[in-house]
Write an enzyme that holds these catalytic residues in place. Structure first.
Site: not given
Ligand code: GLU
Ligand code: ZN
Length: 493
Positions: A254-258
């Site tokens: 998800s966006k949390r990872h990049g």
């Protein structure tokens, strides 16, 4: 039988890695077997579908170079490939199921559905979904209420107390208790539009889809779809739920990872072939001991048998490595063309946006081979080659001084280097290196020590692209001017 597979996105946002992986595996599977790859837009949720998302879908796959055989833009024997353009077609299938007692009218309004949800919440009940209230309405009564215009949806009548069995190519035999399947999902909404489940099953059937390769998050929908296929008396396609794509922490990517959208990667300077190659490896293998494959090779080598059951981990560093590899695979001329826009926007030739003069462009083309082996991204080029296009600031005196030597010696070495410049600028990099080696020896200095003051004077930094190539591209006059400037500053230090 001809293999027919589809990518069936709901265009509600930017295309992301997961979607591209699904599309790519379908594409590769079709290509590996001489089948057809189809694009179908599942845009029945009109409130969430956007024009930008549709445009982004086309842009993305055009950039990646992945083409479908049938789809909204290219047409095909089963057009339209846009579900909203087919919306008139689904109602009859829902009614067919009602007539066979495999689906039923539901008259519950949103107030009632909200109330049950609330009651369950209050009583901390674990039950979710519809309570099957209208299953009990006698068929004749329901039909006349619907005919009289009472608002309704049509729901699938999941056969209770049974199990649904199907085979997944990757996961093997799957058995699902019907009582655990989403309770009687809506097939046709009150506005006559189909839901995902109805449109998806009807279209896969009408479009003669033979294999459904889709993300594992759709697995809970599959028993429901199988129940529908059986209710219609249709054979269902083969299913293959693709391994999940996770971040390094084992959570769904998800966006949390990049970055996750293709647009982001594209803007960051990834090459399409690097992204495709990397995404093709997410949950599949092709040939032992090899990572770099062209799209054609992937299409030849793709096998469902070589999918991994284990989730794939998205490794940003590895993708970066792939990008560097693909940068090196480009010819110098291709790379120059590809990289020029990044150099322009990065301000290599003046303020950001300045296009190069003929001389600057020639220098740029000549300079790219100096950095080609060291790039992960094209946008790194202005940072790495800036010293060739504008005078670098003169660093502090310490920067010029090799380890264990002093300022006086650094000045001496720089003067010795200066004396070689005119000769070196006209000869090959190898000959220039020989010349410097000889001079270093005569001066009793290590080669690296000898070169350091010269490198810092010319490039403004201790770490730079190859010095001899830089001298060659800059020319003796500019180099000597920079050396003199540096000498002036060192003598005042
Ligand atoms: N429209 C669904 C999606 O957005 C398709 C799922 C499927 O492939 O059946 O992914
Ligand atoms: Zn109801």
């Amino acid at each position: 039988m001809e293999v027919r597979v589809r990518y069936a996105p709901s265009p509600t946002g930017l295309q992301h890695i997961g979607g591209v992986r699904t599309a790519l595996f379908n594409y590769l599977f079709a290509r590996s077997l001489g089948g057809k790859f189809i694009l179908r837009l599942e845009d029945t949720d009109r409130t969430r579908t956007t024009d930008e998302a549709v445009k982004n879908l086309y842009d993305t796959f055009e950039w990646l170079g992945v083409k479908w055989d049938e789809g909204p833009d290219v047409g095909g024997p089963y057009a339209s490939y846009i579900q909203s353009e087919r919306s008139g077609l689904y109602g009859k299938y829902a009614l067919e199921l009602v007539a066979m007692d495999k689906a039923y009218y539901c008259f519950c309004d949103s107030a009632r559905l909200d109330r049950i949800r609330k009651e369950r919440e209050d009583s901390k009940s674990s039950e979710t979904g519809y309570d099957r209230h209208c299953r009990a309405v006698p068929a004749a009564e329901a039909a006349s209420r619907a005919a009289a215009g009472e608002p309704h949806v049509i729901r699938l009548k999941i056969p209770l107390g049974e199990k649904t069995l199907f085979r997944d190519h990757l996961l093997g035999d799957i058995e699902w208790k019907n009582d655990d399947v989403n309770p009687d999902p809506v097939l046709l909404k009150s506005d006559g539009f189909p839901t995902y489940h109805l449109a998806n099953v009807v279209d896969d059937h009408l479009m003669k889809i033979t294999h459904v390769l889709r993300a594992q998050e759709w697995l809970p929908s599959t028993p429901l779809h199988v129940i529908m296929y059986r209710a219609f008396g249709w054979e269902h396609p083969e299913f293959c739920h693709l391994p999940m794509v996770m971040g390094q922490d084992g959570k769904k990517l998800s966006k949390r990872h990049g970055s996750t959208s293709v647009d982001e990667f594209r803007n960051q300077g990834y090459l399409p072939e690097a992204l495709l190659n990397y995404v093709a490896l997410l949950g599949a293998s092709y040939e032992e001991g090899r990572d770099i494959f062209s799209l054609e090779e992937l299409a030849r080598l793709f096998r469902l048998e070589k999918l991994n059951k284990a989730p794939a981990v998205f490794d940003y560093k590895k993708l970066e490595w792939f990008n560097g590899q693909y940068i090196r695979l480009r010819s110098d001329a291709e790379l120059a063309e590809l990289a020029l826009p990044y150099a322009v926007s990065g301000g290599l030739f003046g303020p950001a946006g300045t296009t190069p003069s003929a001389a600057q462009k020639a220098a740029f083309i000549a300079a790219l081979p100096l950095v080609k082996e060291r790039l992960s991204f094209l946008h790194e080029i202005p940072g790495k080659l800036g010293y060739l296009f504008s005078e670098p600031a003169i660093p502090a005196a310490e920067e010029f001084i090799p380890k264990k030597l002093d300022l006086a010696r650094a000045i001496e070495l720089l003067e010795l280097g200066r004396a070689l410049v005119s000769a070196m600028a006209g000869e090959s990099d190898a000959a220039a290196e020989e010349r410097v080696k000889a001079a270093a020896e005569t001066a009793g200095a290590k080669l690296g020590d000898f070169m350091m003051p010269l490198r810092v004077a010319v490039t403004g930094s201790r770490v730079s692209p190859p010095l001899f190539g830089s001298l060659r591209i800059l020319g003796a006059e500019k180099v000597i001017a920079r050396v003199d400037r540096a000498l002036g500053s060192l003598k005042n230090a």
